[in-house]
Design a protein around this motif. Structure first.
Motif, PDB file in Angstrom:
ATOM      1  N   ASN A   1       0.826  -1.203   0.000  1.00 13.80           N
ATOM      2  CA  ASN A   1       0.000   0.000   0.000  1.00 13.80           C
ATOM      3  C   ASN A   1       0.860   1.253   0.000  1.00 13.80           C
ATOM      4  OD1 ASN A   1      -2.546  -1.263   0.040  1.00 13.80           O
ATOM      5  ND2 ASN A   1      -2.418  -1.588   2.256  1.00 13.80           N
ATOM      6  N   VAL A   2       0.409   2.259  -0.742  1.00  8.49           N
ATOM      7  CA  VAL A   2       1.096   3.552  -0.794  1.00  8.49           C
ATOM      8  C   VAL A   2       0.261   4.625  -0.101  1.00  8.49           C
ATOM      9  CG1 VAL A   2       2.008   5.353  -2.310  1.00  8.49           C
ATOM     10  CG2 VAL A   2       2.315   2.938  -2.905  1.00  8.49           C
ATOM     11  N   TYR A   3      -1.022   4.686  -0.411  1.00  7.55           N
ATOM     12  CA  TYR A   3      -1.933   5.648   0.213  1.00  7.55           C
ATOM     13  C   TYR A   3      -3.094   4.905   0.864  1.00  7.55           C
ATOM     14  CZ  TYR A   3       0.379   9.444  -2.328  1.00  7.55           C
ATOM     15  OH  TYR A   3       1.298  10.334  -2.808  1.00  7.55           O
TER      16      TYR A   3
ATOM     17  N   GLY B   1      -9.208  -6.405  14.659  1.00  9.35           N
ATOM     18  CA  GLY B   1      -9.082  -6.570  13.215  1.00  9.35           C
ATOM     19  C   GLY B   1      -8.451  -5.336  12.586  1.00  9.35           C
ATOM     20  N   VAL B   2      -7.822  -5.524  11.426  1.00  6.74           N
ATOM     21  CA  VAL B   2      -7.234  -4.399  10.692  1.00  6.74           C
ATOM     22  C   VAL B   2      -8.349  -3.457  10.238  1.00  6.74           C
ATOM     23  CG1 VAL B   2      -5.927  -3.738   8.636  1.00  6.74           C
ATOM     24  CG2 VAL B   2      -5.255  -5.770   9.944  1.00  6.74           C
ATOM     25  N   MET B   3      -8.130  -2.164  10.421  1.00 13.14           N
ATOM     26  CA  MET B   3      -9.141  -1.181  10.038  1.00 13.14           C
ATOM     27  C   MET B   3      -9.414  -1.243   8.536  1.00 13.14           C
ATOM     28  SD  MET B   3     -11.289   1.072  10.833  1.00 13.14           S
ATOM     29  CE  MET B   3     -12.310   2.149   9.829  1.00 13.14           C
ATOM     30  N   ARG B   4     -10.686  -1.383   8.200  1.00 10.20           N
ATOM     31  CA  ARG B   4     -11.111  -1.420   6.806  1.00 10.20           C
ATOM     32  C   ARG B   4     -10.820  -0.084   6.131  1.00 10.20           C
ATOM     33  NH1 ARG B   4     -16.883  -2.344   7.195  1.00 10.20           N
ATOM     34  NH2 ARG B   4     -16.265  -4.473   7.729  1.00 10.20           N
ATOM     35  N   SER B   5     -10.297  -0.163   4.920  1.00 10.60           N
ATOM     36  CA  SER B   5      -9.987   1.073   4.203  1.00 10.60           C
ATOM     37  C   SER B   5      -9.725   0.777   2.736  1.00 10.60           C
ATOM     38  CB  SER B   5      -8.741   1.743   4.793  1.00 10.60           C
ATOM     39  OG  SER B   5      -8.282   2.805   3.973  1.00 10.60           O
ATOM     40  N   LEU B   6     -10.139   1.677   1.891  1.00 11.72           N
ATOM     41  CA  LEU B   6      -9.678   1.662   0.514  1.00 11.72           C
ATOM     42  C   LEU B   6      -8.224   2.116   0.487  1.00 11.72           C
ATOM     43  CD1 LEU B   6     -12.806   3.167  -1.207  1.00 11.72           C
ATOM     44  CD2 LEU B   6     -11.795   0.959  -1.794  1.00 11.72           C
ATOM     45  N   THR B   7      -7.432   1.483  -0.350  1.00 10.16           N
ATOM     46  CA  THR B   7      -6.031   1.861  -0.490  1.00 10.16           C
ATOM     47  C   THR B   7      -5.652   1.771  -1.962  1.00 10.16           C
ATOM     48  OG1 THR B   7      -4.956  -0.313  -0.373  1.00 10.16           O
ATOM     49  CG2 THR B   7      -5.621   0.685   1.723  1.00 10.16           C
ATOM     50  N   VAL B   8      -4.508   2.373  -2.292  1.00  9.07           N
ATOM     51  CA  VAL B   8      -3.912   2.198  -3.608  1.00  9.07           C
ATOM     52  C   VAL B   8      -2.450   1.849  -3.390  1.00  9.07           C
ATOM     53  CG1 VAL B   8      -3.341   4.663  -3.935  1.00  9.07           C
ATOM     54  CG2 VAL B   8      -3.624   3.162  -5.924  1.00  9.07           C
ATOM     55  N   GLY B   9      -1.953   0.897  -4.168  1.00  8.38           N
ATOM     56  CA  GLY B   9      -0.572   0.472  -3.986  1.00  8.38           C
ATOM     57  C   GLY B   9      -0.074  -0.331  -5.168  1.00  8.38           C
ATOM     58  N   HIS B  10       1.138  -0.878  -4.997  1.00  6.13           N
ATOM     59  CA  HIS B  10       1.809  -1.617  -6.057  1.00  6.13           C
ATOM     60  C   HIS B  10       1.748  -3.116  -5.795  1.00  6.13           C
ATOM     61  CE1 HIS B  10       3.626   2.093  -7.612  1.00  6.13           C
ATOM     62  NE2 HIS B  10       3.872   2.407  -6.353  1.00  6.13           N
ATOM     63  N   VAL B  11       1.572  -3.875  -6.855  1.00  5.33           N
ATOM     64  CA  VAL B  11       1.733  -5.319  -6.760  1.00  5.33           C
ATOM     65  C   VAL B  11       3.229  -5.611  -6.623  1.00  5.33           C
ATOM     66  CG1 VAL B  11       1.460  -7.531  -7.957  1.00  5.33           C
ATOM     67  CG2 VAL B  11      -0.331  -5.778  -8.133  1.00  5.33           C
ATOM     68  N   VAL B  12       3.623  -6.274  -5.534  1.00  2.00           N
ATOM     69  CA  VAL B  12       5.034  -6.601  -5.328  1.00  2.00           C
ATOM     70  C   VAL B  12       5.293  -8.105  -5.448  1.00  2.00           C
ATOM     71  CG1 VAL B  12       5.564  -4.556  -3.963  1.00  2.00           C
ATOM     72  CG2 VAL B  12       4.702  -6.601  -2.809  1.00  2.00           C
TER      73      VAL B  12
ATOM     74  N   ARG C   1      -0.075   8.817   3.500  1.00  2.00           N
ATOM     75  CA  ARG C   1       0.965   8.245   2.643  1.00  2.00           C
ATOM     76  C   ARG C   1       1.909   7.405   3.485  1.00  2.00           C
ATOM     77  NH1 ARG C   1       3.062  12.641  -0.906  1.00  2.00           N
ATOM     78  NH2 ARG C   1       3.498  13.581   1.113  1.00  2.00           N
ATOM     79  N   ILE C   2       2.092   6.131   3.096  1.00  2.00           N
ATOM     80  CA  ILE C   2       2.937   5.247   3.900  1.00  2.00           C
ATOM     81  C   ILE C   2       4.087   4.638   3.096  1.00  2.00           C
ATOM     82  CG2 ILE C   2       1.084   4.733   5.525  1.00  2.00           C
ATOM     83  CD1 ILE C   2       0.741   2.019   4.128  1.00  2.00           C
ATOM     84  N   ALA C   3       4.226   5.025   1.825  1.00  2.00           N
ATOM     85  CA  ALA C   3       5.311   4.518   0.991  1.00  2.00           C
ATOM     86  C   ALA C   3       5.480   5.460  -0.190  1.00  2.00           C
ATOM     87  CB  ALA C   3       5.012   3.102   0.505  1.00  2.00           C
ATOM     88  N   PRO C   4       6.622   5.395  -0.886  1.00  2.00           N
ATOM     89  CA  PRO C   4       6.807   6.241  -2.068  1.00  2.00           C
ATOM     90  C   PRO C   4       5.807   5.915  -3.168  1.00  2.00           C
ATOM     91  CG  PRO C   4       8.906   5.311  -1.321  1.00  2.00           C
ATOM     92  CD  PRO C   4       7.826   4.600  -0.574  1.00  2.00           C
ATOM     93  N   ASP C   5       5.508   6.931  -3.982  1.00  2.00           N
ATOM     94  CA  ASP C   5       4.539   6.736  -5.063  1.00  2.00           C
ATOM     95  C   ASP C   5       5.003   5.703  -6.083  1.00  2.00           C
ATOM     96  OD1 ASP C   5       3.383   8.934  -3.745  1.00  2.00           O
ATOM     97  OD2 ASP C   5       2.552   9.690  -5.623  1.00  2.00           O
ATOM     98  N   SER C   6       6.291   5.654  -6.321  1.00  2.00           N
ATOM     99  CA  SER C   6       6.809   4.724  -7.315  1.00  2.00           C
ATOM    100  C   SER C   6       7.781   3.751  -6.670  1.00  2.00           C
ATOM    101  CB  SER C   6       7.504   5.469  -8.448  1.00  2.00           C
ATOM    102  OG  SER C   6       8.556   6.275  -7.938  1.00  2.00           O
ATOM    103  N   ILE C   7       7.926   2.569  -7.249  1.00  2.00           N
ATOM    104  CA  ILE C   7       8.842   1.576  -6.710  1.00  2.00           C
ATOM    105  C   ILE C   7       9.978   1.331  -7.692  1.00  2.00           C
ATOM    106  CG2 ILE C   7       7.125   0.433  -5.289  1.00  2.00           C
ATOM    107  CD1 ILE C   7       6.836  -1.668  -7.468  1.00  2.00           C
TER     108      ILE C   7
END
Length: 340
Positions: free
Chosen positions: A43-45, A70-81, A334-340
């Motif tokens: 996850n990035v955002y 439980g982990v808090m439910r949320s929509l996220t956007v991130g990279h497939v790693v 934001r929890i990670a850089p936008d790009s990997i």
């Protein structure tokens, strides 16, 4: 070298009202391993929504409450790693309900969509080109059914949903009136989101300002608040008015059911329609809306603002912060850089 861990925000206690930081805890766990058919998303955002208050409440809602611990439910956007599914490749950007955590191992069916490289920040997949823009699009065009010259009133008009509604209505030839709180948000409504009128319910003589802003009445009310603001707007609805119920931000307790002015007479006399909706009912039509919204964002006709916090430690207080009105724009973490 220290191995990376999966930081997760879990629900520690169930709030009776608006969730506060003390209702959550940040823990560390191992990065999950994959089974066949699964995808690992970094996850990035993380998205923060007013609706999250309902997601953690024990009161009956449209979805099961987040479980304690439980982990808090949320929509996220991130990279497939990492991928063990043929339809997803490393490096692709995806979005879905992956929760407030660094990493999520998800079934392919849990991935809402791949986010294309459209020249826009990937954060927009959670806001103007995500749940907020989609909510505005379907709530306005499917339910409110605007026509040129209609007067459209929007509560929480500077918010992530309201700002989209106002601009889309304006582009459709409507006259737009935004209701918001504080002079900074009033300026944002007028100067950035191009409302014809903007009312500060906190300092203006609201009743008088509303009457002045709507001399010919209200054809569409996009309601994000309920409560006294909506009570006032209902006194100005026209024959055939459409009231779209999107949120109830002013209601802090849902049990017992809040009591207030009855609007049946206004609806009857004006042959008006009031309807609630959830954007999740339109999942199979998201692509349709995004096809219309993306070029508007890219060419600057549909403007947006983002209020980004850095670090997962910001998550526990973020819902309360939203209800305090601390943000100017879509609240993201934001929890990670936008790009990997």
């Amino acid at each position: 070298m220290q191995q990376p861990v999966n930081r997760q925000v879990i629900l520690k206690s169930r709030p009776s009202d608006i969730p506060q930081a003390e209702n959550f805890a940040v823990i560390e766990s191992a990065i999950p391993s994959l089974n066949d058919g699964q995808v690992l998303v970094r996850n990035v955002y993380l998205s923060v929504e007013p609706a999250m208050r309902g997601w953690v409440s024990a009161v009956a809602n449209y979805s099961e409450p987040v479980a304690i611990d439980g982990v808090m439910r949320s929509l996220t956007v991130g990279h497939v790693v990492e991928s063990r599914h043929p339809d997803f490749q490393n490096g692709e950007v995806v979005t879905g309900m992956f929760g407030w955590q660094d990493y999520a191992a998800v079934e392919a069916a849990a991935i809402q969509r791949k986010v294309p490289d459209n020249g826009l920040p990937i954060s927009t997949a959670l806001g103007v080109l995500g749940i907020n823009g989609l909510t505005a699009y379907f709530g306005l065009f499917d339910l409110s059914q605007p026509g040129p010259g209609d007067t459209v009133v929007v509560s929480t008009a500077a918010g992530a949903v309201g700002s989209c509604v106002g601009q889309l209505a304006k582009l459709h030839g409507c006259r737009t009136v935004g209701i918001t709180g504080g002079p900074e948000k009033v300026d944002l409504c007028r100067e950035v989101f191009q409302y014809d009128e903007a009312i500060d319910y906190q300092t203006d003589d609201f009743e008088a300002a509303l009457a002045l802003a709507c001399p010919d009445g209200v054809d569409i009310y996009f309601d994000n608040t309920s409560g006294p603001i909506s009570d006032a707007v209902m006194r100005h609805i026209n024959v055939g008015a459409r009231i779209t119920l999107c949120g109830t931000a002013s209601i802090t307790r849902w049990d017992p059911i809040p009591q207030g002015p009855r609007v049946h007479r206004q609806l009857l006399v004006n042959r008006a329609r009031m309807q609630g909706f959830l954007v999740f009912d339109y999942v199979d039509r998201y692509a349709e809306a995004l096809e219309k919204l993306t070029p508007l964002v890219r060419n600057g006709e549909l403007r947006y603002r983002e209020a980004i916090l850095d670090g997962i430690d910001q998550a526990p207080d973020s819902i309360a912060s939203l209800y305090r009105g601390d943000n100017l724009g879509k609240r993201l973490i934001r929890i990670a850089p936008d790009s990997i």
